[in-house]
Design an enzyme around this catalytic site. Structure first.
Site, PDB file in Angstrom:
ATOM      1  CE1 TYR A  98      -3.923  -1.826  -0.376  1.00 45.70           C
ATOM      2  CE2 TYR A  98      -3.535  -2.721   1.811  1.00 45.70           C
ATOM      3  CZ  TYR A  98      -4.258  -2.719   0.630  1.00 45.70           C
ATOM      4  OH  TYR A  98      -5.301  -3.581   0.452  1.00 45.70           O
ATOM      5  CB  CYS A  99       3.988   2.209   1.712  1.00 48.37           C
ATOM      6  SG  CYS A  99       3.350   2.154   3.404  1.00 48.37           S
ATOM      7  CB  THR A 100       4.803   0.269  -3.247  1.00 58.89           C
ATOM      8  OG1 THR A 100       5.821  -0.190  -2.360  1.00 58.89           O
ATOM      9  CG2 THR A 100       5.350   0.358  -4.662  1.00 58.89           C
TER      10      THR A 100
END
Length: 162
Positions: A44-46
Site C-alpha cells: 500500500y505504501c508503494t
C-alpha cells in the site's frame, strides 16, 4: 490530531539524498501535500507513493510540492525511490518527532513489545502554512487523484480571492 485551519507544524528532515529539507521554506511560495506512510516497500505504501509520483507534474503546475514522510532511514528511502522510479521527495523521520507533531504516530503492542507506528495520513497545506485538509487512516487507492482535485479547488479559491 491536527485540524483544518491550524498552522502546520514546522520541521526540518533529511531526504533520500541526505539533504536537509526545511518545510518552512515553502511558506509564502507554494502549497504542499504532506503524506505520512508506515514503511517503504510495502504494497500500500508503494501504491500511494507511486500514484503521487505519477501525478507530480500536475501538482507542480498547481504550484504544489509533494513530500512523503516515514520513519525509514535515508538509505532505505533512496532504495525505495530508485526501485520504484519515484520522483517525489521522501523525508526520513527516524525518531518519529514529526509524526508526533502531526498526530500520525500511535503506540501499538505486538508480541509483548510496544512500538511507535505511523497511521497513513495526508495534509494539504496552503502557501500560508495553514492546513486546509487533514486525512487520517487513508485508503491509498485513488487517493492521489482525490488530493489533486482538492489542491485544484484550493488554487481556484486563491485566484478568486485575489
Amino acid at each position: 490530531m491536527l485540524q483544518t485551519g491550524q498552522l502546520a507544524p514546522a520541521f526540518t528532515l533529511p531526504d533520500a539524498d541526505m539533504e536537509m529539507f526545511a518545510f518552512d521554506s515553502l511558506r509564502g511560495r507554494q502549497h504542499a501535500v504532506l503524506f505520512f506512510y508506515p514503511k517503504d516497500g510495502t504494497p500500500y505504501c508503494t501504491l500511494e507513493a507511486t500514484e503521487f509520483s505519477d501525478h507530480e507534474e500536475e501538482f507542480n503546475r498547481l504550484n504544489c510540492v509533494i513530500c512523503g514522510v516515514s520513519r525509514d532511514d535515508c538509505l532505505r528511502h533512496a532504495d525505495f525511490r530508485d526501485k520504484n522510479g519515484l520522483s517525489i521527495r521522501l523525508l526520513s523521520d527516524e525518531d518519529g518527532e514529526v509524526c508526533k507533531k502531526y498526530g500520525v504516530a500511535q503506540m501499538k503492542e505486538k508480541d509483548g513489545h510496544r512500538k511507535l507506528c505511523v497511521v497513513r495520513s495526508t495534509f494539504i497545506i496552503d502557501k500560508s502554512g495553514i492546513i486546509r485538509h487533514a486525512f487520517y487512516d487513508v485508503n491509498p487507492k485513488g487517493h492521489a487523484a482525490e488530493i489533486y482535485r482538492l489542491v485544484k479547488e484550493l488554487n481556484g479559491k486563491e485566484k478568486v480571492a485575489c
